[in-house]
Design a protein around this motif. Structure first.
Motif, mmCIF file in Angstrom:
data_model
loop_
_atom_site.group_PDB
_atom_site.id
_atom_site.type_symbol
_atom_site.label_atom_id
_atom_site.label_comp_id
_atom_site.label_asym_id
_atom_site.label_seq_id
_atom_site.Cartn_x
_atom_site.Cartn_y
_atom_site.Cartn_z
ATOM 1 N N MET A 276 0.832 -1.184 0.000
ATOM 2 C CA MET A 276 0.000 0.000 0.000
ATOM 3 C C MET A 276 0.881 1.253 0.000
ATOM 4 N N THR A 277 0.353 2.340 -0.540
ATOM 5 C CA THR A 277 1.182 3.518 -0.798
ATOM 6 C C THR A 277 0.518 4.794 -0.295
ATOM 7 N N VAL A 278 1.347 5.689 0.254
ATOM 8 C CA VAL A 278 0.907 7.046 0.561
ATOM 9 C C VAL A 278 1.277 7.922 -0.630
ATOM 10 N N HIS A 279 0.287 8.565 -1.217
ATOM 11 C CA HIS A 279 0.510 9.415 -2.383
ATOM 12 C C HIS A 279 0.523 10.876 -1.936
ATOM 13 N N ILE B 60 -0.523 12.844 12.209
ATOM 14 C CA ILE B 60 -0.591 12.619 10.762
ATOM 15 C C ILE B 60 0.079 11.297 10.381
ATOM 16 N N ILE B 61 1.262 11.065 10.916
ATOM 17 C CA ILE B 61 1.960 9.816 10.621
ATOM 18 C C ILE B 61 1.153 8.626 11.121
ATOM 19 N N GLY B 62 0.519 8.784 12.269
ATOM 20 C CA GLY B 62 -0.327 7.708 12.794
ATOM 21 C C GLY B 62 -1.449 7.356 11.837
ATOM 22 N N GLU B 63 -2.074 8.373 11.253
ATOM 23 C CA GLU B 63 -3.140 8.126 10.285
ATOM 24 C C GLU B 63 -2.608 7.417 9.041
ATOM 25 N N LEU B 64 -1.452 7.848 8.562
ATOM 26 C CA LEU B 64 -0.881 7.252 7.353
ATOM 27 C C LEU B 64 -0.482 5.796 7.576
ATOM 28 N N ALA C 218 -3.778 -1.265 7.155
ATOM 29 C CA ALA C 218 -5.096 -1.833 6.896
ATOM 30 C C ALA C 218 -5.304 -2.145 5.420
ATOM 31 N N GLY C 219 -4.240 -1.976 4.617
ATOM 32 C CA GLY C 219 -4.330 -2.293 3.195
ATOM 33 C C GLY C 219 -4.963 -1.210 2.354
ATOM 34 N N GLN C 220 -4.866 0.038 2.818
ATOM 35 C CA GLN C 220 -5.494 1.150 2.108
ATOM 36 C C GLN C 220 -4.454 2.136 1.584
ATOM 37 N N ASP C 221 -4.613 2.536 0.345
ATOM 38 C CA ASP C 221 -3.802 3.622 -0.193
ATOM 39 C C ASP C 221 -4.311 4.946 0.380
ATOM 40 N N ALA D 278 9.188 3.872 9.237
ATOM 41 C CA ALA D 278 8.100 2.922 9.470
ATOM 42 C C ALA D 278 8.002 1.875 8.370
ATOM 43 N N GLY D 279 8.816 2.022 7.310
ATOM 44 C CA GLY D 279 8.772 1.063 6.213
ATOM 45 C C GLY D 279 7.538 1.190 5.349
ATOM 46 N N VAL D 280 6.988 2.403 5.245
ATOM 47 C CA VAL D 280 5.777 2.646 4.452
ATOM 48 C C VAL D 280 6.173 3.234 3.093
ATOM 49 N N ALA D 281 5.624 2.680 2.029
ATOM 50 C CA ALA D 281 5.929 3.154 0.675
ATOM 51 C C ALA D 281 5.180 4.452 0.381
ATOM 52 N N TYR D 282 5.810 5.318 -0.392
ATOM 53 C CA TYR D 282 5.148 6.566 -0.786
ATOM 54 C C TYR D 282 5.673 7.016 -2.138
ATOM 55 N N ASP D 283 4.914 7.893 -2.785
ATOM 56 C CA ASP D 283 5.366 8.540 -4.003
ATOM 57 C C ASP D 283 4.871 9.980 -3.996
ATOM 58 N N VAL D 284 5.337 10.757 -4.965
ATOM 59 C CA VAL D 284 5.009 12.181 -5.000
ATOM 60 C C VAL D 284 4.492 12.565 -6.381
ATOM 61 N N THR D 285 3.377 13.271 -6.400
ATOM 62 C CA THR D 285 2.822 13.825 -7.633
ATOM 63 C C THR D 285 2.906 15.346 -7.547
#
Length: 247
Positions: free
Chosen positions: A1-4, A62-66, A72-75, A100-107
């Motif tokens: 799952m990814t944070v955009h 904010i980080i807690g929400e992300l 939970a398997g949500q982008d 935290a080992g969370v994937a992200y990208d930037v638009t």
């Protein structure tokens, strides 16, 4: 799952990129800065999406929400005003997500200075007049500026300067810039660039502070300083010159 991380643009809802809108439409969670991101963009969120206004949240919140959403398997669509590359506080979020080992990208998005240039009908880099744009801010009620990035240092080049987060102390800004730019240097203040209630005030370093006070501008504005704002007698660029060698 990814944070955009998505640049929402300077204010007008239709200035978000096609990619940014698609990611909002596909993400079941959306975090946004309610005071800056146009509410119209939330209409692109899918039905039942979790919407979180970050305006009053801390970085930890904010980080807690992300993290919670991705676990939970949500982008997540993380909307930032303007473009994430400048004055967006994205860097510290990325650092926390790396930990935290969370994937992200930037638009990317349309930055406020670009929207201001469009509203002013000016190019900030004019041949023979200005070929450098300085994007900066002041340290009033904000993180301290690094050594060597004070206005007394930056003003020396007399480049086109765009100041964010500084309109509330425009008197001090003027005082710091006049020694290099001169009192008659053109200035424009663009408040709420690209929005329906956009307001533009033009003047010089000699009178801009009084004009801004009279207009009641206190936030969500950029200050643009430099000769490029009024330049007319300048050479054509080499880009389209008949003398340019074209293979």
């Amino acid at each position: 799952m990814t944070v955009h991380f998505i640049g929402a643009g300077p204010g007008a809802a239709d200035l978000i990129t096609v990619r940014g809108r698609r990611l909002v439409e596909e993400s079941p969670v959306c975090l946004y800065a309610g005071s800056l991101v146009p509410v119209e963009l939330l209409a692109y969120c899918p039905p039942g999406a979790r919407l979180v206004d970050t305006a009053r949240l801390t970085l930890d919140d904010i980080i807690g929400e992300l993290v919670t959403a991705t676990e939970a398997g949500q982008d997540v669509a993380r909307l930032h005003s303007g473009d994430p590359s400048v004055f967006s506080a994205v860097a510290e979020q990325m650092r926390r997500l790396d930990e935290a080992g969370v994937a992200y990208d930037v638009t990317p998005g349309v930055p406020a200075f670009a929207a201001a240039a469009a509203s002013l009908g000016r190019e900030f880099t004019v041949p023979g007049v200005a070929q450098t744009v300085i994007l900066t801010r002041t340290a009033e009620r904000a993180t301290a500026m690094p050594p060597g990035e004070d206005l007394a240092t930056l003003r020396a080049s007399r480049s086109t300067m765009v100041l964010h987060l500084a309109v509330q102390r425009i008197d001090a800004v003027v005082a710091e810039l006049v020694p290099s730019y001169g009192a008659e240097c053109p200035v424009a203040v663009v408040a709420r660039a690209s929005r329906e209630d956009e307001l533009i005030v033009r003047g010089t370093l000699a009178d801009i502070a009084a004009k801004v006070a009279a207009a009641g501008i206190k936030r969500t504005a950029v200050i643009v300083v430099g000769a490029a704002l009024t330049a007319s007698a300048f050479p054509d660029s080499h880009l389209y010159s008949a003398d340019r060698c074209r293979p």
